[in-house]
Design an enzyme around this catalytic site. Structure first.
Site, short mmCIF file in Angstrom:
data_model
loop_
_atom_site.label_atom_id
_atom_site.label_comp_id
_atom_site.label_asym_id
_atom_site.label_seq_id
_atom_site.Cartn_x
_atom_site.Cartn_y
_atom_site.Cartn_z
N GLU A 1 0.85 -1.19 0.00
CA GLU A 1 0.00 0.00 0.00
C GLU A 1 0.89 1.25 0.00
O GLU A 1 0.44 2.34 0.32
CB GLU A 1 -0.99 -0.01 1.15
CG GLU A 1 -0.40 -0.16 2.52
CD GLU A 1 -1.49 -0.20 3.59
OE1 GLU A 1 -2.27 0.74 3.65
OE2 GLU A 1 -1.50 -1.18 4.36
N CYS B 1 -3.67 -3.22 4.31
CA CYS B 1 -2.77 -4.22 4.91
C CYS B 1 -3.19 -5.66 4.60
O CYS B 1 -2.45 -6.59 4.91
CB CYS B 1 -2.70 -4.03 6.42
SG CYS B 1 -2.08 -2.40 6.86
N HIS C 1 -2.81 -9.28 12.50
CA HIS C 1 -2.26 -8.08 11.87
C HIS C 1 -2.05 -7.04 12.97
O HIS C 1 -2.92 -6.83 13.81
CB HIS C 1 -3.23 -7.53 10.81
CG HIS C 1 -2.88 -6.15 10.39
ND1 HIS C 1 -1.67 -5.86 9.81
CD2 HIS C 1 -3.54 -4.97 10.51
CE1 HIS C 1 -1.61 -4.56 9.57
NE2 HIS C 1 -2.73 -3.99 9.99
N1 COA Z 1 1.25 4.92 30.05
C1 COA Z 1 0.77 3.75 29.59
N2 COA Z 1 -0.22 3.68 28.65
C2 COA Z 1 -0.71 4.84 28.17
C3 COA Z 1 -0.24 6.09 28.63
C4 COA Z 1 0.78 6.10 29.61
N3 COA Z 1 1.29 7.24 30.09
N4 COA Z 1 -0.93 7.05 27.97
C5 COA Z 1 -1.80 6.42 27.14
N5 COA Z 1 -1.66 5.08 27.27
C6 COA Z 1 -2.39 4.02 26.56
C7 COA Z 1 -3.86 4.32 26.37
O1 COA Z 1 -4.63 3.94 27.51
C8 COA Z 1 -4.17 3.47 25.14
O2 COA Z 1 -4.31 2.10 25.49
P1 COA Z 1 -5.77 1.38 25.41
O3 COA Z 1 -6.24 1.58 24.01
O4 COA Z 1 -5.50 -0.05 25.75
O5 COA Z 1 -6.64 2.10 26.39
C9 COA Z 1 -2.89 3.55 24.34
O6 COA Z 1 -1.88 3.98 25.24
C10 COA Z 1 -2.96 4.56 23.22
O7 COA Z 1 -3.40 5.77 23.77
P2 COA Z 1 -4.42 6.69 22.95
O8 COA Z 1 -4.76 7.86 23.77
O9 COA Z 1 -5.54 5.86 22.42
O10 COA Z 1 -3.42 7.12 21.78
P3 COA Z 1 -3.61 8.04 20.53
O11 COA Z 1 -4.88 8.78 20.53
O12 COA Z 1 -2.36 8.84 20.49
O13 COA Z 1 -3.69 7.03 19.29
C11 COA Z 1 -3.44 5.15 17.84
C12 COA Z 1 -3.17 5.73 19.24
C13 COA Z 1 -2.95 3.75 17.81
C14 COA Z 1 -4.94 5.17 17.58
C15 COA Z 1 -2.68 6.04 16.80
O14 COA Z 1 -1.32 5.88 17.01
C16 COA Z 1 -3.00 5.67 15.35
O15 COA Z 1 -3.98 6.13 14.80
N6 COA Z 1 -2.14 4.86 14.73
C17 COA Z 1 -2.37 4.35 13.37
C18 COA Z 1 -3.10 3.02 13.49
C19 COA Z 1 -3.36 2.43 12.12
O16 COA Z 1 -2.46 2.40 11.33
N7 COA Z 1 -4.58 1.98 11.85
C20 COA Z 1 -4.93 1.51 10.55
C21 COA Z 1 -4.50 0.17 10.16
S1 COA Z 1 -5.22 -1.16 11.03
#
Ligand code: COA
Length: 409
Positions: A80, A112, A234
């Site tokens: 992709e 993916c 994945h």
């Molecule tokens: N210590 C430990 N864990 C922590 C933390 C800290 N200080 N702060 C946040 N976290 C945890 C959150 O609780 C969350 O875990 P959970 O989902 O089990 O509750 C995780 O870290 C991520 O935090 P979140 O606030 O949801 O992160 P974000 O808004 O920055 O986004 C993703 C995370 C993954 C959604 C983002 O990186 C993303 O969009 N990535 C791309 C994903 C992708 O490619 N998707 C498409 C293909 S499948």
């Protein structure tokens, strides 16, 4: 009965990585969020002279060591992060690896999950022609904007798989289910270098697709979670597999204890945690991680879940073959990963910026990668690839053709 599956599986990841604690500090984020919440410790960063073709060829180079290339009659490349709207990246790899001119050679796309679509098509091909083999390459550079939520979930790498009848690594069961739904959770329009992603929505759709797949899989096969010893998912980020597998056990009301649930996936998470997202290759690096780190016995049953945004998902299963352990020991994945080097934050930003290049400018890249193949540059709007001189000690260097100065239509 003739079985079909993965005869051999290798992967390549760039020599450079960025340490996620350092990136978190640069972004003023608690490192525990990246390390535990997202589950990433290191993230692969491609060298300036690497792209999906050079990485795919490097994975394929390792795959085809001591193999008979003449039995390969199909090359399927899944990506992709395509480099051309018309010419398949598979053609360059076919040339670099010296594969037979009689091959059907094509590129496939569905986020993916196209690596899995390629695998499923390849399996049908070798079931119909048991004397032939297919090379499947899944190669990607996962790229999001700097300082965006997606940034810590980048990565890069390529998987190469030889698909055959009577496979030595993993026999794949003919029963599988798929799920398609039109959603906008992640996409990359043609004029953009970085994907657009609604990460939280994507997680919800991933879980929905998993639930739907399992419902139909158990109805058609009678299998339950307990029918499998191990699971591979994945992984857009490593913690996603844990989320998915925990959800599945809860939803299906299994009596598995948390420790048992963790054991079912733990070995499959190790590589992705130190590589990052490889999009089409991610599920198969999870499989390599399980095979290399746990050496499961012949007969071990593995449930495999593939998800591609947009979305298309697939659920299928495999059984570890008799020769799996002896094959995986020869592949050198641990050595490749252990020999990688960290780069500074400044180097990461510099490499990130150098990916945005116009095809109209002629470029000669400096030698940077240590991989078997490199992207040498651009001439007359065409990419040129060559065997790395560091890898080629004697003989003729393999190189793709230098384009003629074409006229845009
Ligand atoms: N210590 C430990 N864990 C922590 C933390 C800290 N200080 N702060 C946040 N976290 C945890 C959150 O609780 C969350 O875990 P959970 O989902 O089990 O509750 C995780 O870290 C991520 O935090 P979140 O606030 O949801 O992160 P974000 O808004 O920055 O986004 C993703 C995370 C993954 C959604 C983002 O990186 C993303 O969009 N990535 C791309 C994903 C992708 O490619 N998707 C498409 C293909 S499948």
């Amino acid at each position: 009965m003739t079985t079909a599956g993965i005869d051999k599986l290798t992967f390549y990841v760039p020599h450079h990585y960025i340490d996620m604690t350092m990136l978190a500090r640069q972004r003023d984020v608690d490192p525990a969020k990246y390390l535990d919440g997202i589950g990433q410790e290191k993230m692969s960063v491609p060298a300036v002279d690497e792209d999906i073709v050079s990485m795919g060829a490097s994975a394929g180079h390792q795959l085809l060591q001591n193999e008979d290339k003449s039995s390969i009659d199909m090359v399927l490349l899944a990506t992709e992060s395509g480099i051309d709207q018309s010419k398949a990246a598979a053609i360059y790899i076919h040339e670099l690896l010296g594969l037979p001119a009689t091959c059907l050679t094509v590129e496939m796309k569905q986020a993916c999950s196209s690596g899995t679509a390629a695998l499923l098509l390849a399996l049908d091909h070798v079931r119909a022609r048991p004397d032939k083999k297919v090379m499947v390459v899944a190669t990607d550079i996962a790229r999001y904007g700097l300082s965006t939520p997606g940034e810590p979930t980048q990565g890069a790498g390529a998987v190469a798989m030889l698909i055959s009848a009577n496979p030595r690594t993993l026999e794949i069961s003919p029963e599988y289910v798929t799920y398609t739904e039109d959603v906008m959770d992640f996409w990359r329009p043609n004029d953009r270098e970085e994907a657009i992603v609604d990460g939280q929505y994507s997680i919800k759709v991933y879980i929905r697709a998993l639930t739907e797949c399992w419902k139909r899989y158990s109805e058609t096969t009678g299998c339950t979670v307990k029918s499998f010893d191990r699971f591979c998912y994945h992984m857009p980020f490593t913690h996603m597999a844990r989320k998915a597998h925990t959800h599945l056990n809860k939803r299906l009301k299994t009596d598995c204890e948390p420790q048992e649930i963790e054991e079912q996936i733990a070995a499959s998470l190790k590589y992705n945690r130190i590589i990052g997202n490889t999009y089409t290759g991610s599920l198969y690096i999870a499989l390599a991680s399980l095979l290399d780190n746990e050496h499961p016995a012949a007969g071990t049953k593995i449930g495999m879940f593939s998800y591609g945004s947009g979305c298309m998902a697939a659920l299928f299963s495999g059984t570890v073959a008799n020769e799996c352990s002896s094959i995986t020991k020869t592949l050198g994945h641990h050595t490749m990963l252990n020999e990688r080097e960290p780069i500074s934050y400044g180097e990461y930003v510099d490499l990130y910026g150098r990916r945005s290049i116009a095809s109209s400018s002629d470029i000669v890249w400096p030698h940077q990668t240590t991989a078997p193949f490199r992207w040498a540059g651009i001439q007359h709007a065409g990419r040129i690839y060559e065997q790395n001189t560091a890898d080629q000690k004697t003989g003729t260097l393999r190189q793709t053709g230098v384009p003629h100065a074409g006229t845009p239509c």
